[in-house]
Design a protein around this motif. Structure first.
Motif, PDB file in Angstrom:
ATOM      1  N   HIS A 264       0.804  -1.285   0.125  1.00 18.90           N
ATOM      2  CA  HIS A 264       0.179  -0.019   0.041  1.00 18.90           C
ATOM      3  C   HIS A 264       0.932   1.228   0.131  1.00 18.90           C
ATOM      4  N   PRO A 265       0.579   2.252  -0.749  1.00 20.15           N
ATOM      5  CA  PRO A 265       1.158   3.624  -0.677  1.00 20.15           C
ATOM      6  C   PRO A 265       1.503   4.034   0.672  1.00 20.15           C
ATOM      7  N   ASN A 266       0.710   4.051   1.727  1.00 19.62           N
ATOM      8  CA  ASN A 266       0.838   4.353   3.016  1.00 19.62           C
ATOM      9  C   ASN A 266       1.628   3.546   3.777  1.00 19.62           C
ATOM     10  N   TRP A 267       2.320   2.657   3.506  1.00 16.26           N
ATOM     11  CA  TRP A 267       3.093   1.554   4.141  1.00 16.26           C
ATOM     12  C   TRP A 267       4.182   2.287   4.938  1.00 16.26           C
ATOM     13  N   ALA A 268       4.896   3.049   3.795  1.00 20.28           N
ATOM     14  CA  ALA A 268       6.156   3.325   4.518  1.00 20.28           C
ATOM     15  C   ALA A 268       5.974   4.675   5.572  1.00 20.28           C
ATOM     16  N   ALA A 269       4.796   5.409   5.288  1.00 17.39           N
ATOM     17  CA  ALA A 269       4.656   6.485   6.164  1.00 17.39           C
ATOM     18  C   ALA A 269       4.042   6.346   7.310  1.00 17.39           C
ATOM     19  N   THR A 270       3.355   5.079   7.514  1.00 21.03           N
ATOM     20  CA  THR A 270       2.553   4.803   8.913  1.00 21.03           C
ATOM     21  C   THR A 270       3.417   4.501   9.912  1.00 21.03           C
ATOM     22  N   ASP A 271       2.967   4.931  11.206  1.00 25.07           N
ATOM     23  CA  ASP A 271       3.904   4.763  12.334  1.00 25.07           C
ATOM     24  C   ASP A 271       3.248   3.195  12.871  1.00 25.07           C
ATOM     25  N   LEU A 272       4.222   2.276  12.792  1.00 25.45           N
ATOM     26  CA  LEU A 272       4.112   0.942  13.342  1.00 25.45           C
ATOM     27  C   LEU A 272       4.793   0.603  14.479  1.00 25.45           C
ATOM     28  N   SER A 273       5.127   1.606  15.262  1.00 26.93           N
ATOM     29  CA  SER A 273       6.074   1.304  16.267  1.00 26.93           C
ATOM     30  C   SER A 273       5.395   0.597  17.414  1.00 26.93           C
ATOM     31  N   THR A 274       3.872   0.627  17.662  1.00 24.96           N
ATOM     32  CA  THR A 274       3.246  -0.049  18.427  1.00 24.96           C
ATOM     33  C   THR A 274       3.108  -1.696  18.263  1.00 24.96           C
ATOM     34  N   LEU A 275       3.100  -1.801  16.929  1.00 23.52           N
ATOM     35  CA  LEU A 275       3.062  -3.362  16.558  1.00 23.52           C
ATOM     36  C   LEU A 275       4.006  -4.224  16.835  1.00 23.52           C
ATOM     37  N   LYS A 276       3.615  -5.222  17.644  1.00 22.84           N
ATOM     38  CA  LYS A 276       4.757  -6.234  18.268  1.00 22.84           C
ATOM     39  C   LYS A 276       4.370  -7.501  17.986  1.00 22.84           C
ATOM     40  N   LYS A 277       3.284  -7.984  17.682  1.00 28.42           N
ATOM     41  CA  LYS A 277       2.981  -9.484  17.556  1.00 28.42           C
ATOM     42  C   LYS A 277       2.002  -9.391  16.189  1.00 28.42           C
ATOM     43  N   LEU A 278       2.872 -10.282  15.361  1.00 31.69           N
ATOM     44  CA  LEU A 278       1.999 -10.429  13.834  1.00 31.69           C
ATOM     45  C   LEU A 278       1.886 -12.118  13.845  1.00 31.69           C
ATOM     46  N   THR A 279       0.933 -12.624  13.571  1.00 28.79           N
ATOM     47  CA  THR A 279       0.789 -14.043  13.482  1.00 28.79           C
ATOM     48  C   THR A 279      -0.015 -14.256  12.124  1.00 28.79           C
ATOM     49  N   CYS A 280       0.489 -15.436  11.353  1.00 28.95           N
ATOM     50  CA  CYS A 280       0.338 -15.680  10.071  1.00 28.95           C
ATOM     51  C   CYS A 280      -0.042 -17.231   9.903  1.00 28.95           C
ATOM     52  N   GLY A 281      -1.123 -17.296   9.305  1.00 25.44           N
ATOM     53  CA  GLY A 281      -1.491 -18.720   9.100  1.00 25.44           C
ATOM     54  C   GLY A 281      -2.046 -18.706   7.810  1.00 25.44           C
ATOM     55  N   GLY A 282      -2.237 -20.056   7.239  1.00 22.75           N
ATOM     56  CA  GLY A 282      -2.920 -20.454   5.749  1.00 22.75           C
ATOM     57  C   GLY A 282      -2.022 -21.100   4.796  1.00 22.75           C
ATOM     58  N   SER A 283      -0.701 -20.153   4.852  1.00 25.89           N
ATOM     59  CA  SER A 283       0.432 -20.940   4.276  1.00 25.89           C
ATOM     60  C   SER A 283       1.721 -20.188   4.436  1.00 25.89           C
ATOM     61  N   ALA A 284       2.769 -20.396   4.221  1.00 24.54           N
ATOM     62  CA  ALA A 284       4.029 -19.985   4.733  1.00 24.54           C
ATOM     63  C   ALA A 284       4.406 -18.605   3.970  1.00 24.54           C
ATOM     64  N   VAL A 285       4.930 -17.772   4.974  1.00 23.35           N
ATOM     65  CA  VAL A 285       5.153 -16.387   4.698  1.00 23.35           C
ATOM     66  C   VAL A 285       6.257 -16.378   3.446  1.00 23.35           C
ATOM     67  N   PRO A 286       5.855 -15.833   2.255  1.00 26.07           N
ATOM     68  CA  PRO A 286       7.090 -15.765   1.398  1.00 26.07           C
ATOM     69  C   PRO A 286       8.213 -14.867   1.771  1.00 26.07           C
ATOM     70  N   THR A 287       9.293 -15.269   1.158  1.00 19.94           N
ATOM     71  CA  THR A 287      10.444 -14.458   1.623  1.00 19.94           C
ATOM     72  C   THR A 287      10.431 -12.988   1.431  1.00 19.94           C
ATOM     73  N   ARG A 288       9.670 -12.556   0.192  1.00 24.64           N
ATOM     74  CA  ARG A 288       9.499 -11.201  -0.054  1.00 24.64           C
ATOM     75  C   ARG A 288       8.673 -10.416   1.053  1.00 24.64           C
ATOM     76  N   ILE A 289       7.805 -11.028   1.501  1.00 27.90           N
ATOM     77  CA  ILE A 289       6.879 -10.513   2.448  1.00 27.90           C
ATOM     78  C   ILE A 289       7.885 -10.551   4.007  1.00 27.90           C
ATOM     79  N   LEU A 290       8.663 -11.295   4.368  1.00 28.78           N
ATOM     80  CA  LEU A 290       9.446 -11.448   5.363  1.00 28.78           C
ATOM     81  C   LEU A 290      10.298 -10.296   5.329  1.00 28.78           C
ATOM     82  N   ASN A 291      10.897  -9.856   4.204  1.00 28.51           N
ATOM     83  CA  ASN A 291      12.029  -9.216   4.085  1.00 28.51           C
ATOM     84  C   ASN A 291      11.401  -7.573   4.310  1.00 28.51           C
ATOM     85  N   ALA A 292      10.128  -7.352   3.721  1.00 31.19           N
ATOM     86  CA  ALA A 292       9.458  -6.224   3.700  1.00 31.19           C
ATOM     87  C   ALA A 292       9.295  -5.718   5.349  1.00 31.19           C
TER      88      ALA A 292
END
Length: 508
Positions: A264-292
């Motif tokens: 999303h265009p707002n990704w870089a400008a959004t303050d994500l400093s409070t975000l500590k816990k991300l959980t993901c299911g359904g399938s493995a997280v691709p490397t490209r997303i891990l890197n981002a």
């Protein structure tokens, strides 16, 4: 209290944290735990006045809302069984869920009234959310008029709490009966393995009618007395804005969710400093997303499970995301996993076999399907997942194949047999195999590979027209390929692995 299940949760939260915000929804409306508990009591009163008693089924057809949770806990107070219905299902699929479960009451979004149509005659009471009319008052009006008072039915942890429908390998969805014990222990697993605390603020963008969002999303948060930012759907721009506005600390989703956020265009400008816990299911997280995400100082907990395990079976901690990339992690704290061969014997570490699961989060069986229930368990009581995998030397689980050919598209489970049965009804089709093809956005999408008669003309448009309205849109094949012959085994079964290998490279 006589109720030892979910029906006691809100009353206890009202005592322990009455003024704490339980829910934030809409344009910033808030619901405290006292208000959520009071609403739950009133729903219980509404259901009781309509003759709902212990064991009766109460369905809910609607998007994420405070009413969804009030109906869940209100039914649980009476010992009634909650049946969440996937809003993406077509009317025949909704009718099957309502009829098969024996729902006596359905609470529904008025915009989805037509979905109930085929099953309406078998339902004693249909209550629309919102105000309704004088002739048919809606839930909002009924809640204002209902008496309070907490219902306290005799409920044990072994009693059924919910019936969640999982797509059937034979074409009909099966009702997985989840007990109060199942939903309590899966919540406890999350508290332990995801470090949920009372100060957490969890953004809920996935639909609560899914086992993951309910069992591993809402219930652990409410059990701990934390806060849910409850969204009706997922819009990446709005999700980023809500993370910043409310200081969100927890987010759950599938790889597609996280990809859309990062793109999303707002990704870089959004303050994500409070975000500590991300959980993901359904399938493995691709490397490209891990890197981002790692570039923003964020990492994932990943996991594996299914509706029958309420749904969590394993989790991979953020600290092991890179070291054990491709793994779905270790068994949850109160859950066990083993690998067996075709005879049911355990195999050595590193050997591929069927994944079997045990623990208090494993369901007791399917509704009114004793043979399917018996087939789902080993002689010593372990749930046979139908998936193939192996444990590495450290005990981490790797899923290598799906024995049942299930397709996971954007976190939705798709079983090919259901689609194949409908395509076989199309004039000119002589053979069909539905397979999952890798897709950058959705993880996988269904394709239909067909053989047709000499004079037949079957196209993607033909198939889509046949399936539209009969099944959910996400199940409709994205592409139809006609071939001269389907590859088959000596016994006549289609070799779907050969088809996946042939067509995966041609996806665009």
């Amino acid at each position: 209290m006589h109720n030892h299940g979910l029906g006691a949760w809100m009353a206890k939260r009202r005592l322990k944290s009455p003024d704490k915000i339980a829910l934030i929804h809409g344009d910033g409306d808030t619901v405290t735990y006292r208000e959520l508990a009071d609403g739950t009591d009133r729903v219980s009163s509404i259901l009781s006045s309509r003759g709902i008693r212990k064991g009766d089924r109460v369905a809910f057809l609607g998007e994420n809302s405070p009413e969804f949770l009030q109906v869940l806990f209100g039914a649980a107070q009476l010992g009634a069984v909650f049946v969440p219905v996937n809003t993406r299902l077509a009317p025949p699929e909704v009718a099957h869920v309502l009829t098969d479960s024996g729902a006596r009451v359905v609470v529904h979004d008025p915009a989805l009234t037509e979905r109930i149509g085929p099953a309406r005659d078998g339902i004693a009471h249909a209550i629309a959310t919102g105000e309704g009319t004088d002739e048919a008052p809606g839930l909002s009006r009924l809640l204002r008029e209902a008496s309070g008072g907490h219902s306290d039915a005799e409920v044990t942890l072994d009693d059924p709490a919910a019936i969640l429908y999982t797509s059937g390998t034979t074409g009909k969805a099966k009702g997985a009966v989840l007990s109060h014990q199942n939903l309590t222990w899966v919540a406890l697993n999350c508290l332990v393995d995801y470090d949920v605390v009372s100060t957490d603020v969890a953004l809920m963008i996935s639909p609560l009618f899914h086992a993951a969002s309910l069992g591993m999303g809402a219930l652990p948060i409410l059990l701990k007395g934390a806060t849910i930012v409850l969204e009706k759907g997922f819009d990446p721009g709005r999700a980023l804005e809500l993370i910043e506005r409310h200081g969100v600390t927890m987010l759950s989703g599938v790889p597609t969710t996280y990809q859309l956020l990062a793109d999303h265009p707002n990704w870089a400008a959004t303050d994500l400093s409070t975000l500590k816990k991300l959980t993901c299911g359904g399938s493995a997280v691709p490397t490209r997303i891990l890197n981002a995400y790692e570039e923003r100082g964020l990492s994932f907990s990943q996991g594996y499970g299914m509706t029958e395990t309420s749904p969590g079976a394993t989790s991979l901690s953020p600290a092991m995301t890179r070291e054990k990339q491709g793994s779905v992690g270790l068994p949850h704290f109160f859950t066990d996993v083993r690998i067996t061969d075709e005879k049911g014997a355990m195999v050595p570490r590193g050997t591929v076999g069927q994944i079997e699961i045990a623990g208090p989060n494993v369901f007791p069986g399917y509704l009114n399907l004793p043979e399917a229930t018996a087939d789902a368990f080993s002689p010593d009581g372990w749930f046979r997942s139908g998936d193939m995998g192996y444990l590495d030397p450290d005990g981490y689980l790797f899923v290598s194949d799906r024995l049942k050919d299930m397709i996971i598209s954007g976190g939705e489970n798709i079983y090919p047999a259901e689609i194949e049965n409908l395509i076989n009804d199309i004039d000119g089709v002589t053979g069909v195999a539905v397979i999952g093809i890798p897709d950058e956005q959705w993880g996988e999408v269904p394709w239909a590979v067909l053989t047709v008669g000499d004079a037949a003309s079957v196209t993607t448009e033909t198939v889509r027209e046949q399936l539209t309205g009969a099944i959910a849109r996400y199940k409709i094949p994205k592409r139809v390929v006609v071939v001269d012959e389907l590859p088959r085994t000596a016994s006549g079964k289609v070799r779907k692995a050969d088809l996946r290998a042939r067509f995966s490279g041609s996806a665009s």
